[in-house]
Design a protein around this motif. Structure first.
Motif, PDB file in Angstrom:
ATOM      1  N   THR A  26      26.954  36.010 -46.125  1.00  0.00           N
ATOM      2  CA  THR A  26      28.118  35.982 -47.019  1.00  0.00           C
ATOM      3  C   THR A  26      28.226  34.621 -47.695  1.00  0.00           C
ATOM      4  O   THR A  26      28.443  34.535 -48.897  1.00  0.00           O
ATOM      5  N   GLY A  27      28.069  33.564 -46.919  1.00  0.00           N
ATOM      6  CA  GLY A  27      28.207  32.217 -47.459  1.00  0.00           C
ATOM      7  C   GLY A  27      27.194  31.927 -48.551  1.00  0.00           C
ATOM      8  O   GLY A  27      27.517  31.368 -49.592  1.00  0.00           O
ATOM      9  N   THR A  28      25.943  32.336 -48.304  1.00  0.00           N
ATOM     10  CA  THR A  28      24.894  32.069 -49.281  1.00  0.00           C
ATOM     11  C   THR A  28      25.170  32.814 -50.581  1.00  0.00           C
ATOM     12  O   THR A  28      25.007  32.268 -51.675  1.00  0.00           O
ATOM     13  N   VAL A  29      25.588  34.067 -50.448  1.00  0.00           N
ATOM     14  CA  VAL A  29      25.880  34.848 -51.653  1.00  0.00           C
ATOM     15  C   VAL A  29      27.042  34.224 -52.415  1.00  0.00           C
ATOM     16  O   VAL A  29      26.964  34.007 -53.623  1.00  0.00           O
ATOM     17  N   GLU A  30      28.084  33.904 -51.678  1.00  0.00           N
ATOM     18  CA  GLU A  30      29.268  33.309 -52.298  1.00  0.00           C
ATOM     19  C   GLU A  30      28.915  32.078 -53.117  1.00  0.00           C
ATOM     20  O   GLU A  30      29.322  31.927 -54.260  1.00  0.00           O
ATOM     21  N   GLU A  31      28.142  31.208 -52.476  1.00  0.00           N
ATOM     22  CA  GLU A  31      27.792  29.952 -53.119  1.00  0.00           C
ATOM     23  C   GLU A  31      26.993  30.203 -54.397  1.00  0.00           C
ATOM     24  O   GLU A  31      27.255  29.605 -55.433  1.00  0.00           O
ATOM     25  N   SER A  32      26.042  31.137 -54.318  1.00  0.00           N
ATOM     26  CA  SER A  32      25.190  31.379 -55.480  1.00  0.00           C
ATOM     27  C   SER A  32      25.962  32.044 -56.601  1.00  0.00           C
ATOM     28  O   SER A  32      25.693  31.808 -57.774  1.00  0.00           O
ATOM     29  N   ARG A  41      21.442  28.279 -63.162  1.00  0.00           N
ATOM     30  CA  ARG A  41      20.667  28.522 -64.373  1.00  0.00           C
ATOM     31  C   ARG A  41      20.287  27.219 -65.069  1.00  0.00           C
ATOM     32  O   ARG A  41      19.157  27.051 -65.510  1.00  0.00           O
ATOM     33  N   ILE A  42      21.252  26.311 -65.158  1.00  0.00           N
ATOM     34  CA  ILE A  42      20.977  25.081 -65.895  1.00  0.00           C
ATOM     35  C   ILE A  42      19.963  24.198 -65.176  1.00  0.00           C
ATOM     36  O   ILE A  42      19.047  23.653 -65.782  1.00  0.00           O
ATOM     37  N   TYR A  43      20.120  24.096 -63.865  1.00  0.00           N
ATOM     38  CA  TYR A  43      19.208  23.213 -63.140  1.00  0.00           C
ATOM     39  C   TYR A  43      18.002  23.952 -62.587  1.00  0.00           C
ATOM     40  O   TYR A  43      17.264  23.420 -61.769  1.00  0.00           O
ATOM     41  N   GLY A  44      17.851  25.212 -63.010  1.00  0.00           N
ATOM     42  CA  GLY A  44      16.692  25.971 -62.557  1.00  0.00           C
ATOM     43  C   GLY A  44      16.659  26.120 -61.048  1.00  0.00           C
ATOM     44  O   GLY A  44      15.620  25.932 -60.423  1.00  0.00           O
ATOM     45  N   ALA A  48      17.705  29.027 -54.655  1.00  0.00           N
ATOM     46  CA  ALA A  48      18.722  29.985 -54.208  1.00  0.00           C
ATOM     47  C   ALA A  48      18.058  31.201 -53.585  1.00  0.00           C
ATOM     48  O   ALA A  48      18.501  31.715 -52.551  1.00  0.00           O
ATOM     49  N   LYS A  49      16.965  31.637 -54.238  1.00  0.00           N
ATOM     50  CA  LYS A  49      16.290  32.822 -53.755  1.00  0.00           C
ATOM     51  C   LYS A  49      15.683  32.586 -52.376  1.00  0.00           C
ATOM     52  O   LYS A  49      15.791  33.429 -51.487  1.00  0.00           O
ATOM     53  N   SER A  50      15.063  31.423 -52.220  1.00  0.00           N
ATOM     54  CA  SER A  50      14.405  31.186 -50.934  1.00  0.00           C
ATOM     55  C   SER A  50      15.441  31.033 -49.831  1.00  0.00           C
ATOM     56  O   SER A  50      15.224  31.463 -48.703  1.00  0.00           O
ATOM     57  N   ARG A  51      16.589  30.433 -50.173  1.00  0.00           N
ATOM     58  CA  ARG A  51      17.635  30.336 -49.151  1.00  0.00           C
ATOM     59  C   ARG A  51      18.160  31.705 -48.775  1.00  0.00           C
ATOM     60  O   ARG A  51      18.408  32.010 -47.611  1.00  0.00           O
ATOM     61  N   PHE A  52      18.322  32.550 -49.819  1.00  0.00           N
ATOM     62  CA  PHE A  52      18.815  33.891 -49.562  1.00  0.00           C
ATOM     63  C   PHE A  52      17.794  34.692 -48.761  1.00  0.00           C
ATOM     64  O   PHE A  52      18.126  35.371 -47.793  1.00  0.00           O
ATOM     65  N   ASP A  53      16.521  34.594 -49.194  1.00  0.00           N
ATOM     66  CA  ASP A  53      15.464  35.301 -48.469  1.00  0.00           C
ATOM     67  C   ASP A  53      15.434  34.876 -47.011  1.00  0.00           C
ATOM     68  O   ASP A  53      15.222  35.682 -46.106  1.00  0.00           O
TER      69      ASP A  53
END
Ligand code: ATP
Ligand code: MG
Length: 590
Positions: A208-214, A222-225, A230-235
């Motif tokens: 939940t926390g990771t999704v919320e943050e992203s 998007r701006i900082y690429g 984000a994906k690797s943290r979520f994965d």
């Protein structure tokens, strides 16, 4: 294993279970109906099994006319009644369960509203969210399931046991093989399951926390690429939950096949027992089938009963997590004095503040007097402690030492709600709610304000200018967190809210920083009017906005290093004069 047995019935656990049952008390009528349903559900199957020997032996072998007439009726009746029981137990359990979930969610949410501001910095918000979305569901399903298993499966086992013994005590001997084996399997499974389920519970918070943050940081990503990051943290977190869930699945699958093996073994033993010379003639086909069916019907129930410990345990550990939050001490409010409307005479006496989390001393002895009806401006470098100082006013933090006096009384002696009613606040970051403009201005206790009052406040905050242009005026929606508004528009709504509150103490922490010079001047004029009969604390980096303040306090590293009016401080040629010179030059430069 014996350790677990102790753990599950120790005083602490019992207390949690008792408290949990307290949640179901209000629904005891439905609960009783559900329990009766469970009993019928469990007994129905046993009753049917009991019909098997006469059905097979008498109906077909002897063609008994009485049975030929009654047997179909009995079958239909048994399953009709059992159907009612199944419905009552399933729906009743869900009814109680859903209500318990809601009650727990309400209590945890209430705790979130009551807990001190410091609590929210200490824990990841994802865990706070998943406590409501996931953990409370766990508690309810575990506790209601536990009751369902004990009653339904307990009665099934007892019923089947009765069928077996009354049909053939000899064949019942097979249970001496089956029961210990199934108990063994179930207890191994439950031990493994328990350790996994606790880890899943905390993983849910991380997901939940990771999704919320992203989701919140979608622009920055998007701006900082940051997509890959984000994906690797979520994965990472979802991989871990997947692995944990697969471990559960593997455990379940292993136990299913083990149970099947036990079933086959039991059947083999039964065949062996039944075919012993001397026994084979005594046992009819109907008796054999009935005992076989009873044994087969008993097996899943036995497994669930043996598993119940883990069920209860995971519910208990989830409940423990919720109760801990509910039991956290609320905001300290030892005050007894109730303030109607303060004069606004504010005095800080040698106030120190150490943030407990990092032991950082943000305020190191602040002395400051703010007379009623005056404006005090706080200026100073970023991180010098300005926001920390004003955060003491609504008592988000208590001074580590020193004291604050309001109207001559110790600050702590007022009740929190009455104290907070004296303060209007526009913070450094504006927080708006999903709703209309009017709902945001007249928020909380201000909700009773008339439309005319709301419009007047919006006008004073120079906000009507843009509100008018919105499709439904003050009834236009502003989106979640005001995301349909510009930064300056958001600030003006927050100022309108503070104006509407009309409180004797006004705190403006960089309240106009996002505004253009023109709107800032307009608001400044409105605020001038507003400030006349209240005590105002203004924090501003743009010195032009605070030149007219009654006193200006310059802060540096948690101390007030200079104090006086604009003219006095310029004449002193110290910190303030230097700051002013810098801004003056940079302004004349552009
Ligand atoms: N909740 C907190 N926990 C721990 N330290 C904090 C907390 N809030 C602020 N600080 C620290 O206290 C110091 C003062 O912070 P504060 O927000 O009062 O500064 P400020 O003067 O308002 O700065 P700015 O002008 O940038 O808003 C900073 O060094 C900051 O790191
Ligand atoms: Mg600040």
């Amino acid at each position: 294993m014996s350790g677990n047995k102790v753990a599950i019935w120790d005083a602490h656990t019992r207390q949690i279970y008792k408290r949990l049952l307290g949640y179901t008390k209000r629904f005891w009528v439905v609960g009783v109906i559900a329990v009766i349903g469970m009993a019928i559900d469990g007994g129905g199957l046993a009753a049917f099994t009991k019909l098997l020997p006469p059905m097979i032996d008498k109906l077909f072998a002897e063609k008994d006319p009485f049975l030929i007439f009654w047997m179909p009726i009995w079958i239909v009746l048994i399953f009709l009644v059992r159907g009612l029981g199944t419905f009552a137990s399933s729906y009743g359990v869900s009814y109680v369960g859903r209500n318990v979930v809601q009650a727990m969610q309400r209590d945890v949410f209430a705790a979130y509203l009551r807990l001190p501001a410091t609590f929210f910095g200490e824990e990841h918000s994802g865990h706070q969210v998943s406590r409501i979305t996931y953990t409370s569901e766990q508690v309810a399903s575990a506790s209601t399931d536990a009751v369902k298993v004990v009653v339904t499966e307990g009665i099934t086992v007892l019923g089947m046991l009765y069928v077996m013994i009354s049909t053939s005590p000899y064949l019942t001997l097979v249970l001496f093989i089956m029961v210990p084996l199934i108990t063994l399997i179930a207890s191994v499974v439950s031990r493994r399951y328990r350790s996994i389920s606790r880890r899943i519970q905390s993983m849910m918070g991380s997901v939940t926390g990771t999704v919320e943050e992203s989701v919140e940081a979608h622009r920055e990503i998007r701006i900082y690429g940051g997509q890959d990051y984000a994906k690797s943290r979520f994965d990472d977190v979802t991989n871990r939950t997947r692995r944990l869930n697969l471990k559960v699945a593997a455990t379940n699958a292993t136990s299913s096949s083990a149970i099947q093996t036990v079933a086959a073994l039991a059947l083999a033993v039964m065949v062996f027992l039944a075919t012993r010379p001397g026994e084979i003639d005594k046992i009819s086909a109907g008796v054999f089938i009935a005992v076989l069916t009873a044994m087969g019907g008993m097996m899943p129930s036995l497994k669930r009963l043996a598993n119940i410990q883990s069920n209860i345990q995971s519910g208990i550990s989830a409940a423990e997590n919720l109760f801990e939050i509910m039991d956290l001490p609320p905001e300290v409010d030892t005050g007894t004095r109730v303030l109607e409307r303060a004069k606004g005479d504010l005095r800080f006496e040698d106030v120190r503040l150490v943030y407990p989390r990092n032991s950082f001393e943000a305020l190191r002895g602040v002395d400051l007097y703010c007379a009623p009806g005056t404006v005090t401006a706080l200026v100073g470098r970023s991180g010098s402690g300005k926001s920390s100082l004003v955060s003491l006013l609504p008592r988000f933090n208590a001074p580590t030492s020193g004291r604050i006096l309001l109207d001559g009384f110790d600050y702590e002696s007022f009740t929190l709600p009455s104290l907070r009613r004296q303060i209007a606040w526009v913070g450094q970051s504006v927080v708006l709610f999903d709703g209309s403009v009017a709902e945001n201005i007249a928020y909380g206790e201000l909700a009773g304000a008339s439309e005319a009052q709301i419009v007047a406040a919006a006008e004073a905050a120079n906000a009507m200018e843009f509100i008018q242009r919105m499709p439904q005026g003050i009834h236009s929606q502003i989106g979640q967190g005001g995301n349909l508004l510009s930064g300056g528009q958001r600030q003006r709504l927050a100022i309108a809210r503070a104006i509407l509150k009309n409180a004797p103490i006004l705190v403006l922490d960089e309240a106009t920083s996002a505004l253009d010079t023109e709107s800032e001047r307009l608001i400044q004029q409105a605020l001038q009017r507003l400030m006349r009969d209240r005590t105002t604390l203004v924090i501003a980096h743009r010195l032009s906005t605070i030149e007219h303040a009654d006193q200006i306090a310059v802060m540096d590293q948690g101390r007030i290093v200079e104090r006086g009016t604009h003219a006095e401080l310029l004449a002193r040629d110290g910190h303030y004069a230097a700051l002013h010179r810098m801004q003056f030059h940079s302004h004349s430069g552009d």
